[in-house]
Design an enzyme around this catalytic site. Structure first.
Site, PDB file in Angstrom:
ATOM      1  N   HIS A 110       5.266   5.733  11.550  1.00 48.11           N
ATOM      2  CA  HIS A 110       4.758   5.373  10.010  1.00 48.11           C
ATOM      3  C   HIS A 110       3.762   7.093  10.096  1.00 48.11           C
ATOM      4  O   HIS A 110       2.615   6.729  10.083  1.00 48.11           O
ATOM      5  CB  HIS A 110       4.126   4.395  10.234  1.00 48.11           C
ATOM      6  CG  HIS A 110       3.495   4.157   7.865  1.00 48.11           C
ATOM      7  ND1 HIS A 110       3.977   4.529   7.744  1.00 48.11           N
ATOM      8  CD2 HIS A 110       3.040   2.632   7.986  1.00 48.11           C
ATOM      9  CE1 HIS A 110       3.301   3.968   6.443  1.00 48.11           C
ATOM     10  NE2 HIS A 110       3.643   3.260   6.602  1.00 48.11           N
ATOM     11  N   LYS A 166      26.149  -2.980  -2.132  1.00 52.28           N
ATOM     12  CA  LYS A 166      27.351  -3.008  -3.041  1.00 52.28           C
ATOM     13  C   LYS A 166      27.958  -2.448  -0.891  1.00 52.28           C
ATOM     14  O   LYS A 166      29.488  -1.960  -0.862  1.00 52.28           O
ATOM     15  CB  LYS A 166      27.985  -2.160  -3.673  1.00 52.28           C
ATOM     16  CG  LYS A 166      27.727  -2.596  -4.338  1.00 52.28           C
ATOM     17  CD  LYS A 166      27.800  -1.963  -5.463  1.00 52.28           C
ATOM     18  CE  LYS A 166      27.687  -2.239  -7.349  1.00 52.28           C
ATOM     19  NZ  LYS A 166      27.954  -1.308  -7.897  1.00 52.28           N
ATOM     20  N   ARG A 211       0.893  -1.348  -0.099  1.00 54.30           N
ATOM     21  CA  ARG A 211       0.338  -0.375  -0.040  1.00 54.30           C
ATOM     22  C   ARG A 211       0.948   1.208   0.035  1.00 54.30           C
ATOM     23  O   ARG A 211       0.697   2.124  -0.995  1.00 54.30           O
ATOM     24  CB  ARG A 211      -0.768   0.115   1.543  1.00 54.30           C
ATOM     25  CG  ARG A 211      -2.134  -0.538   1.540  1.00 54.30           C
ATOM     26  CD  ARG A 211      -3.165  -0.833   2.101  1.00 54.30           C
ATOM     27  NE  ARG A 211      -1.733  -2.202   3.058  1.00 54.30           N
ATOM     28  CZ  ARG A 211      -1.874  -2.980   2.401  1.00 54.30           C
ATOM     29  NH1 ARG A 211      -2.712  -3.862   1.546  1.00 54.30           N
ATOM     30  NH2 ARG A 211      -1.045  -4.439   3.080  1.00 54.30           N
ATOM     31  N   THR A 212       1.956   1.110   1.206  1.00 53.82           N
ATOM     32  CA  THR A 212       2.699   2.268   0.997  1.00 53.82           C
ATOM     33  C   THR A 212       3.153   3.035  -0.232  1.00 53.82           C
ATOM     34  O   THR A 212       2.910   4.333  -0.604  1.00 53.82           O
ATOM     35  CB  THR A 212       3.714   2.437   2.539  1.00 53.82           C
ATOM     36  OG1 THR A 212       2.195   2.185   3.637  1.00 53.82           O
ATOM     37  CG2 THR A 212       3.809   3.916   2.563  1.00 53.82           C
ATOM     38  N   ARG A 232      11.210   3.818   3.028  1.00 52.93           N
ATOM     39  CA  ARG A 232      11.085   3.110   3.812  1.00 52.93           C
ATOM     40  C   ARG A 232      11.911   1.572   4.080  1.00 52.93           C
ATOM     41  O   ARG A 232      13.324   1.964   3.434  1.00 52.93           O
ATOM     42  CB  ARG A 232      10.115   2.271   3.658  1.00 52.93           C
ATOM     43  CG  ARG A 232       9.475   0.988   4.391  1.00 52.93           C
ATOM     44  CD  ARG A 232       8.247  -0.161   4.477  1.00 52.93           C
ATOM     45  NE  ARG A 232       7.341   1.055   4.998  1.00 52.93           N
ATOM     46  CZ  ARG A 232       6.334   0.249   4.427  1.00 52.93           C
ATOM     47  NH1 ARG A 232       5.652  -1.013   4.664  1.00 52.93           N
ATOM     48  NH2 ARG A 232       5.204   0.622   4.942  1.00 52.93           N
TER      49      ARG A 232
HETATM   50  C1  NCD Z   1       1.446  -0.656   7.893  1.00 50.11           C
HETATM   51  C2  NCD Z   1       3.414  -0.502   8.735  1.00 50.11           C
HETATM   52  O1  NCD Z   1       4.405  -0.931   7.304  1.00 50.11           O
HETATM   53  O2  NCD Z   1       3.834  -0.731   9.865  1.00 50.11           O
HETATM   54  N1  NCD Z   1       1.960  -0.775   6.499  1.00 50.11           N
HETATM   55  C3  NCD Z   1       0.741  -0.060   6.059  1.00 50.11           C
HETATM   56  O3  NCD Z   1       2.406   0.454   5.732  1.00 50.11           O
HETATM   57  N2  NCD Z   1       0.216   0.272   5.952  1.00 50.11           N
HETATM   58  C4  NCD Z   1       1.195  -1.696   9.127  1.00 50.11           C
HETATM   59  C5  NCD Z   1       1.162  -3.564   9.034  1.00 50.11           C
HETATM   60  O4  NCD Z   1       2.478  -3.345   7.899  1.00 50.11           O
HETATM   61  O5  NCD Z   1       1.039  -3.803   9.768  1.00 50.11           O
END
Ligand code: NCD
Length: 308
Positions: free
Chosen positions: A133, A84, A55-56, A105
């Site tokens: 997040h 590397k 999703r992100t 991320r």
């Molecule tokens: C979340 C995360 O990555 O922290 N997912 C997301 O970004 N929608 C929640 C999760 O992974 O449980």
């Protein structure tokens, strides 16, 4: 490094007004996306995912494309020079020449913050370890705003992995600033909210905290039920995870006593914690929530790039 560049590492660095503006613009874009289709024309988003994401990552990429911009990046750090041994600092220095904005991320807490110190373009934290997040929180806020009409004065229950869940930590810290009346924390003993977060709430806000083990104890008191996945990847051994994996499974039966206007949210991915039969309940909004994530990211990107 440029000091005048605005990043999003933590929503604690943003004022309530700034957060509200991002959410409200997200709603305007949701209502008429065609008005924003050229907002970021000619701009490039670097999508740097050192950890898995569906999703992100895709909502950021879709957001940039829908704003008329372009994307570059990687979803497996092993296909980049990271394999590397290149540091985050060096990667971002170089990406600053190729892109206008970057989303990162990383499994290590603080990695996006470190990147921001070396970057001359805006860095957006898309999740750093079990820490924060912020764009999931913006997603959650737009969802709450859409269904409840206000971000203030709700009773919010968070259920599942409150220890490792970064979405939980970000959401609680932000919602406390929006005059949340009460947080109900539902988790097994092993996965309770970290003391540091509890202390932060108690020291700074006049908010009631209730900790319980089972959803059934509180279901009729909740305005917003935020379900979360047990964060398998943050456990040190498989056995501990297996013991806790099925701690919560929300079913039709369990939500029968809930308020008619309660909403059920989940950042997704879902594993076992919400039975599929709940998806048809009008109170289940977690798939719409994922959609709002794209609109609120369109809002954030256009703001950070100096648009709206
Ligand atoms: C979340 C995360 O990555 O922290 N997912 C997301 O970004 N929608 C929640 C999760 O992974 O449980």
């Amino acid at each position: 490094m440029r000091k005048d560049v605005k990043h999003l590492i933590s929503l604690q660095d943003y004022s309530i007004d700034e957060i509200t503006e991002i959410v409200k613009l997200g709603k305007m874009i949701y209502d008429s996306p065609e008005d924003y289709s050229e907002k970021c024309k000619g701009k490039i988003l670097a999508s740097l995912f050192y950890e898995p994401s569906t999703r992100t990552k895709f909502s950021f990429e879709s957001a940039m494309l829908r704003l008329g911009g372009n994307i570059i990046g990687f979803s497996d750090a092993n296909t980049s020079s990271v394999s590397k041994g290149e540091s985050v600092a060096d990667t971002i220095r170089v990406m600053s020449y190729y892109a206008d904005i970057a989303v990162m991320r990383h499994p290590k807490e603080g990695a996006p913050k470190l990147a921001s110190l070396y970057s001359s373009i805006p860095i957006i934290n898309a999740g750093d370890g079990g820490h924060l997040h912020p764009t999931q929180t913006l997603t959650d806020l737009l969802t709450i705003y859409n269904y409840k009409g206000t971000l203030k004065n709700h009773t919010i229950a968070l259920c599942g992995d409150l220890k490792y869940g970064r979405t939980v930590h970000s959401l609680i810290k932000t919602m406390a600033r929006f005059s949340t009346k009460r947080f109900i924390l539902i988790s097994p003993e092993e996965l309770i909210l970290p003391d540091s977060v509890k202390r932060f709430l108690k020291d700074n806000y006049d908010v009631e905290l209730t900790e319980v083990r089972y959803i059934e104890e509180v279901i009729d008191e909740i305005d917003i039920l935020y379900m979360t996945r047990i964060q398998k990847e943050r456990f040190f051994n498989e056995e501990d995870y297996l013991k806790l994996r099925d701690s919560y499974i929300l079913t039709k039966d369990k939500i029968r006593p809930a308020k008619q206007d309660m909403i059920i949210m989940h950042p997704l991915p879902r594993v076992n914690e919400i039975a599929y039969e709940v998806d048809d309940d009008p109170r289940a909004v977690y798939f719409d929530q994922a959609q709002f994530g794209m609109y609120v990211r369109m809002s954030l990107i256009s703001k950070l790039l100096g648009g709206e």
